[in-house]
Design an enzyme around this catalytic site. Structure first.
Site: not given
Length: 478
Positions: A387, A390, A42, A39
């Site tokens: 990304c 992307c 996190c 995560c």
């Protein structure tokens, strides 16, 4: 249970949920983490959470739960996203944590949570100590413990304690120095922000209810020129705001911090009725934002403040003239702003010299010309160079553009949303985000929510375009 921070995860020492949530501490703060390695949010929060836990040791215990190791515990408290932060009181789930996520912000927020909803003031020394604080204070003066207005005040304090400081007294003599002779509520602005341009103490004149008191505090707590911080920035965003950034430090140099603030207020006072709000901020707290959003580097302005305006619509302006000590340069800047003579600052890559490819490259400076062309339907992808999604979309998006290249009425475009300002009306929170701007509805861009295969895009355009699409040189029937 004396550990201020507990992290539940596989291969860690087992601590049962029953022990965790039946702790004898009255207030308990829990951060529910998904597998910390996976995560990203996190991982970003973890260092600040650890620091805050150390600083709050003995005041408010902080704990972490790994939902991969304790799914039943997380399910019991309705956790579906990560990280989720919750506040527990007396062993019960009290509320979700919606405060700042920096170490300083967590400490400041949770210290507020640790005390009563409203502090009882029993002496003049208590009152002086309470209002002589870095933040604003709301103090109620009541005739006795059975006062109905006191009951309403305490109810309101319970609702708003996360955001404001409350205190009360049933000794009416404590309010005499502030002209209090009947039951009253006073708002004390922070002494460090005291100024001859506005009152430091304001009286609430309505009947006390949560609604009326919240409105009064909201409308008055910041005053004419508040100290903008990372913790209160969201509350100040929803207005047209001029901010002066400089080496502001109210802890170490309050007099020097107010030197420039007083000059902002002196000039701002002349324009107070024209709908623009004012603030001052420590430039070191906003270095990344200033560079990213306004193109201002850490050395810009030297020792002088640099000034920006951001409107509710997202329009941005910067004062390029040096801030003079007499305030005249700021006065000229504001005169030009209200006269409409300032050029908006737009973060933009250079307009490409060549843009003949099937996918048109859009930058902020060319957005109006290409995307808002009233003769064209435009499908635009907002992307980030880093990304992965992307990058996966890129060959399909290019194939779509090639198939529609001969259609004079449709433009397939893309814009790097990390290097260019995204215009108002296009909500880009993640990547890629795709919008369709129909030729005759440029004021109503529509977010594309469909699948991302070429055939899916074409099917969508057949349905939404203002003209029948021409695919690979052949006009398709609807």
């Amino acid at each position: 249970f004396n550990c201020p921070l507990v992290f539940f995860r596989k291969r860690s020492r087992r601590v049962t949920a029953r022990v965790l949530f039946s702790t004898t501490y009255g207030l308990f703060y829990v951060s529910v983490f998904h597998l910390i390695i996976l995560c990203g949010h996190c991982k970003k929060l973890a260092p600040d959470f650890e620091t805050a836990a150390s600083r709050l040791k003995g005041t408010v215990p902080l704990a972490k739960v790994d939902c991969t190791a304790s799914p039943d515990t997380c399910g019991r408290f309705g956790v579906t996203g990560y990280p989720t932060l919750k506040i527990f009181r007396n062993g019960e789930d009290s509320s979700s944590y919606d405060g700042p996520r920096s170490a300083d912000g967590i400490v400041h927020y949770m210290k507020k949570q640790a005390g009563p909803n409203s502090v009882t003031l029993r002496s003049e020394a208590d009152a002086e100590a309470f209002v002589n604080h870095f933040d604003a204070s709301v103090v109620g003066f009541f005739s006795g413990p059975d006062s109905t207005q006191l009951a309403e005040f305490l109810k309101a304090a319970g609702v708003m304690r996360d955001h404001f400081r409350f205190a009360h007294t049933i000794d009416m003599t404590l309010g005499l120095k502030h002209g209090v002779d009947t039951e009253s509520v006073l708002l004390f602005r922070p002494p460090r922000l005291s100024s001859k341009f506005e009152e430091s103490v304001l009286r609430f004149t309505e009947t006390v209810t949560t609604h009326t008191l919240r409105r009064f505090i909201r409308d008055n707590i910041f005053g004419m020129c508040p100290h903008l911080t990372n913790e209160n920035r969201d509350k100040l965003k929803g207005q047209d705001l001029l901010t002066a950034y400089y080496d502001l430090d109210y802890l170490r140099n309050p007099k020097g911090s107010n030197y420039w603030r007083n000059r902002v207020m002196k000039v701002g006072y002349q324009f107070a009725s024209q709908g623009l709000s004012f603030a001052v901020a420590n430039r070191r707290d906003f270095v990344d934002e200033l560079e990213e959003e306004f193109g201002l580097g850490a050395s810009d302005g030297g020792d002088m403040p640099f000034v920006t305006i951001r409107t509710q619509q997202g329009f941005k302006y910067t004062m390029r003239e040096e801030f003079t000590r007499d305030g005249k340069s700021l006065e000229r800047f504001l005169e030009d702003y209200f006269a409409g003579r300032l050029k908006r600052y737009i973060k933009s890559e250079p307009i490409p010299e060549k843009n003949k490819g099937p996918v048109k490259v859009v930058v902020a400076e060319s957005f109006e010309e290409i995307v808002n062309d009233p003769e064209k339907d435009v499908l635009i992808e907002f992307y980030a160079p880093w990304c992965g999604h992307c990058k996966s979309l890129e060959p399909k998006y290019k194939e779509l553009a090639e198939q529609l290249y001969s259609d004079p009425n449709i433009v397939i475009a893309k814009m790097d949303a990390t290097a260019n300002d995204v215009p108002q009306g296009f909500d880009v929170q993640g990547f890629p985000t795709i919008y369709f701007a129909r030729a005759d509805k440029k004021d109503q861009p529509k977010r594309y929510e469909g699948a991302r295969e070429v055939k899916d895009f074409i099917k969508y355009l057949k349905r939404e375009a203002s003209h029948i699409p021409v695919v690979s040189g052949v006009r398709e029937d609807l």
